[in-house]
Design an enzyme around this catalytic site. Structure first.
Site, mmCIF file in Angstrom:
data_model
loop_
_atom_site.group_PDB
_atom_site.id
_atom_site.type_symbol
_atom_site.label_atom_id
_atom_site.label_comp_id
_atom_site.label_asym_id
_atom_site.label_seq_id
_atom_site.Cartn_x
_atom_site.Cartn_y
_atom_site.Cartn_z
ATOM 1 N N ARG A 117 43.726 25.352 20.873
ATOM 2 C CA ARG A 117 44.861 26.255 20.774
ATOM 3 C C ARG A 117 45.581 25.974 19.460
ATOM 4 O O ARG A 117 45.472 24.879 18.897
ATOM 5 C CB ARG A 117 45.823 26.048 21.941
ATOM 6 C CG ARG A 117 45.239 26.319 23.319
ATOM 7 C CD ARG A 117 46.280 26.043 24.401
ATOM 8 N NE ARG A 117 45.793 26.384 25.728
ATOM 9 C CZ ARG A 117 45.204 25.506 26.557
ATOM 10 N NH1 ARG A 117 45.041 24.240 26.174
ATOM 11 N NH2 ARG A 117 44.793 25.890 27.749
ATOM 12 N N LYS A 160 47.964 22.299 27.723
ATOM 13 C CA LYS A 160 48.992 22.845 28.607
ATOM 14 C C LYS A 160 49.209 21.935 29.804
ATOM 15 O O LYS A 160 48.270 21.342 30.331
ATOM 16 C CB LYS A 160 48.574 24.236 29.088
ATOM 17 C CG LYS A 160 48.760 25.334 28.047
ATOM 18 C CD LYS A 160 48.483 26.691 28.646
ATOM 19 C CE LYS A 160 48.745 27.814 27.650
ATOM 20 N NZ LYS A 160 48.459 29.145 28.251
ATOM 21 N N HIS A 206 44.073 32.224 18.314
ATOM 22 C CA HIS A 206 43.536 32.273 19.673
ATOM 23 C C HIS A 206 42.249 33.088 19.740
ATOM 24 O O HIS A 206 41.438 32.904 20.650
ATOM 25 C CB HIS A 206 44.584 32.831 20.637
ATOM 26 C CG HIS A 206 44.599 32.126 21.955
ATOM 27 N ND1 HIS A 206 44.982 30.807 22.095
ATOM 28 C CD2 HIS A 206 44.250 32.541 23.207
ATOM 29 C CE1 HIS A 206 44.890 30.451 23.357
ATOM 30 N NE2 HIS A 206 44.431 31.470 24.053
ATOM 31 N N ARG A 239 39.530 30.694 19.422
ATOM 32 C CA ARG A 239 39.343 29.985 20.697
ATOM 33 C C ARG A 239 38.539 30.866 21.661
ATOM 34 O O ARG A 239 37.621 30.387 22.345
ATOM 35 C CB ARG A 239 40.699 29.620 21.294
ATOM 36 C CG ARG A 239 40.653 28.949 22.678
ATOM 37 C CD ARG A 239 42.045 28.476 23.028
ATOM 38 N NE ARG A 239 42.220 28.242 24.452
ATOM 39 C CZ ARG A 239 41.943 27.091 25.063
ATOM 40 N NH1 ARG A 239 41.433 26.087 24.368
ATOM 41 N NH2 ARG A 239 42.140 26.952 26.356
ATOM 42 N N HIS A 259 40.969 24.527 30.974
ATOM 43 C CA HIS A 259 41.539 25.418 31.980
ATOM 44 C C HIS A 259 41.665 24.690 33.314
ATOM 45 O O HIS A 259 40.724 24.025 33.756
ATOM 46 C CB HIS A 259 40.647 26.653 32.173
ATOM 47 C CG HIS A 259 40.722 27.619 31.047
ATOM 48 N ND1 HIS A 259 39.761 28.600 30.813
ATOM 49 C CD2 HIS A 259 41.658 27.792 30.056
ATOM 50 C CE1 HIS A 259 40.103 29.294 29.743
ATOM 51 N NE2 HIS A 259 41.236 28.844 29.273
ATOM 52 N N TYR A 294 35.633 35.226 30.522
ATOM 53 C CA TYR A 294 34.653 35.240 29.428
ATOM 54 C C TYR A 294 33.285 35.712 29.903
ATOM 55 O O TYR A 294 32.451 36.109 29.082
ATOM 56 C CB TYR A 294 34.551 33.849 28.801
ATOM 57 C CG TYR A 294 35.824 33.454 28.102
ATOM 58 C CD1 TYR A 294 36.184 34.034 26.889
ATOM 59 C CD2 TYR A 294 36.702 32.535 28.660
ATOM 60 C CE1 TYR A 294 37.367 33.707 26.257
ATOM 61 C CE2 TYR A 294 37.888 32.193 28.036
ATOM 62 C CZ TYR A 294 38.213 32.789 26.839
ATOM 63 O OH TYR A 294 39.396 32.468 26.215
#
Length: 306
Positions: free
Chosen positions: A150, A181, A250, A253, A276, A285
């Site tokens: 990120r 995150k 992004h 990414r 994630h 994806y």
């Protein structure tokens, strides 16, 4: 269409008391005209509209093909009007309370094609205005695309591992360690091209870094690079490299994830590399991968020709 008195008085209230802008008042007027036309067609008295009837009106909007955002806007206008009518004692309930528009489908993440991503990562201008910053920019692109970082993870990297570092690169182990995150740490492999670009940047970094600055990537004044600078630098570099779309961090990414999935098909591995928390976040994806396969089919299969 001449609006019913209840709706006309509500609009007057919105204009005078709420001081809504002319544009917003136009939206409210259009929304109420549409509601009144639907009520007339269904032979429903506006003051006696019940919850079930309100739901049918919302369903009718959906059947007419309105986008979820447009439906949500209309329901908001109608809800506001009936809230005011309730305060005036003209209706006993607001039939639009709790009524929500269908959820809009989440847009698919935008990713570059493999060739375009590789072209951007490999881009090297013939005569760089500043060779030091050129080495930095190439290393940043390689890390964004080669490690799927990120923007905040990239700008948060330090040049050396420490207890205070949010992230760092271990060139001996060829790994990137980041704080993602939710304060979750993860490690991502570092490819050969990214490692070489990073070594080239580290060789010239002392020429520009400010004294005592821990950041791996710094701006022209020697301090940690800002996210806005990263975005502007990448956008300009993509244009110079001939990329077919506006490129932001992004997107690289997304490209990292999409291209990995196309090659490996290992959704769990891509989930781990991206950091994630839930596999459902990564599953988006697979839709990009399906689109890629569909394009190949359309271009190559003899029975796909329209």
């Amino acid at each position: 269409m001449e609006l019913a008195q209840d709706f006309t008085e509500f609009l007057q209230h919105a204009r005078v008391q709420q001081r809504l802008s002319p544009r917003t008042l136009r939206i409210y007027t259009d929304g109420l005209e549409r509601l009144q036309a639907m009520l007339v067609e269904a032979a429903i008295d506006a003051r006696n509209l019940n919850i079930a009837q309100a739901r049918r009106l919302a369903a009718l909007l959906h059947r007419e093909g309105l986008a979820p955002k447009s439906i949500a806007l209309l329901l908001s206008v109608w809800r506001s009007a009936y809230r005011w009518l309730g305060l005036q004692g003209r209706v006993t309930l607001n039939p639009f309370d709790g009524l929500r528009a269908p959820k809009a489908p989440k847009p698919l993440p935008k990713a570059l094609g493999v060739d375009d991503a590789v072209q951007l990562a490999a881009y090297a201008p013939e005569a760089a205005a500043d060779p030091v910053l050129e080495a930095r920019d190439r290393a940043m692109v390689e890390l964004l695309y080669g490690a799927g970082l990120r923007a905040s993870e990239l700008t948060g990297l330090d040049a050396q591992a420490s207890g205070q570092a949010a992230g760092w690169v271990d060139l001996q182990a060829n790994e990137v360690h980041v704080l993602g995150k939710g304060g979750k740490r993860r490690s991502t492999p570092l490819g050969k091209a990214a490692a070489e670009a990073l070594r080239a940047w580290l060789a010239v970094r002392p020429q520009v870094v400010a004294a005592g600055e821990a950041a791996l990537f710094v701006g022209s004044r020697g301090h940690r690079i800002a996210g806005s600078t990263l975005r502007a630098t990448l956008s300009a570099r993509a244009v110079a490299a001939g990329s077919p779309a506006h490129v932001h961090p992004h997107m690289l990414r997304h490209s990292f994830a999409s291209h990995l999935l196309q090659s490996s098909g290992d959704l769990r591995a891509v989930q781990e590399l991206l950091g994630h928390a839930h596999i459902t976040t990564t599953q988006v994806y697979t839709q990009l991968d399906h689109q890629h396969l569909a394009r190949i089919y359309d271009a190559a299969h003899p029975r796909a020709k329209k």
